[in-house]
Scaffold this active site. Structure first.
Site, PDB file in Angstrom:
ATOM      1  N   HIS A  18     -37.319 -61.249 -17.129  1.00  0.00           N
ATOM      2  CA  HIS A  18     -36.586 -60.369 -18.321  1.00  0.00           C
ATOM      3  C   HIS A  18     -37.389 -60.891 -19.815  1.00  0.00           C
ATOM      4  CE1 HIS A  18     -32.813 -60.465 -15.953  1.00  0.00           C
ATOM      5  NE2 HIS A  18     -33.077 -59.196 -16.075  1.00  0.00           N
ATOM      6  N   ARG A  91     -39.758 -52.911 -11.835  1.00  0.00           N
ATOM      7  CA  ARG A  91     -40.790 -53.703 -11.073  1.00  0.00           C
ATOM      8  C   ARG A  91     -41.349 -53.013  -9.910  1.00  0.00           C
ATOM      9  NH1 ARG A  91     -35.351 -57.097 -10.177  1.00  0.00           N
ATOM     10  NH2 ARG A  91     -34.755 -54.914  -9.985  1.00  0.00           N
ATOM     11  N   SER A 129     -32.144 -60.984 -10.943  1.00  0.00           N
ATOM     12  CA  SER A 129     -30.929 -62.285 -11.408  1.00  0.00           C
ATOM     13  C   SER A 129     -30.085 -62.324  -9.663  1.00  0.00           C
ATOM     14  CB  SER A 129     -30.119 -61.656 -12.129  1.00  0.00           C
ATOM     15  OG  SER A 129     -30.892 -61.407 -13.502  1.00  0.00           O
TER      16      SER A 129
END
Ligand code: PNS
Length: 167
Positions: A18, A91, A129
């Site tokens: 992030h 990603r 996360s």
């Protein structure tokens, strides 16, 4: 053109992926608002206040970046903030389908708002996360994936709790 963009997400917790995107976004846009979703359904590990505090701390070096929270439709929030773009990270190919659906739905709702995709550094291409939380929950604490502050908070929250259960 001085474009204001929104970088939305759950940030539960913030990772170095992030942060990498925030840095890239801060160079591309005149102003970047990192917007944390206030979603009561998601049962986050960190409270909204905790996530906000960690983000505020980590963006201190970027004068054109600020943190906010939102609920409801992202595009409504973007209109309210007079933002022209939404920033999202991609990603791997696996992210693409979900991101494409969201971007096109958001375009259907508000055609004037553009979604801009950026790729984080390849070192973070597998980082999420969700995985970070799983690894810390099971006692792992790999280096270099989250900021030191987040590492500390994850240890306090997850490994402290695990140690208490084992006693
Ligand atoms: O970090 P996340 O969980 O991948 O972020 C997802 C987020 C917050 C960008 C997405 O869930 C969102 O925009 N939610 C707000 C509600 C909304 O606008 N839904 C319609 C999206 S097409």
């Amino acid at each position: 053109m001085n474009v204001r963009a929104i970088y939305p997400g759950s940030f539960d917790p913030l990772t170095n992926g992030h942060l990498d995107l925030i840095e890239r976004g801060s160079k591309l846009f005149g102003e970047l608002i990192v917007a944390i979703l206030r979603n009561v359904d998601k049962d986050p590990l960190f409270t909204l206040a905790e996530r906000r505090e960690m983000l505020e701390e980590m963006i201190k070096g970027y004068p054109n970046v600020r943190v906010d929270t939102f609920d409801g439709l992202l595009v409504d929030y973007a209109v309210q903030k007079q933002a022209k773009a939404v920033l999202r990270g991609i990603r791997a190919v696996s992210d693409y389908e979900y991101e494409l659906q969201m971007a096109l739905m958001n375009r259907k709702l508000q055609p004037q708002i553009e979604t801009v995709f950026m790729m984080p550094a390849e070192a973070y291409s597998y980082l999420s996360s969700r995985l970070v939380k799983e690894v810390y929950r099971l006692g792992g604490a790999p280096r270099g994936l989250v900021p030191d502050l987040v590492d500390k908070r994850l240890r306090e929250k997850l490994q402290g709790a695990a140690a208490a259960i084992q006693k």
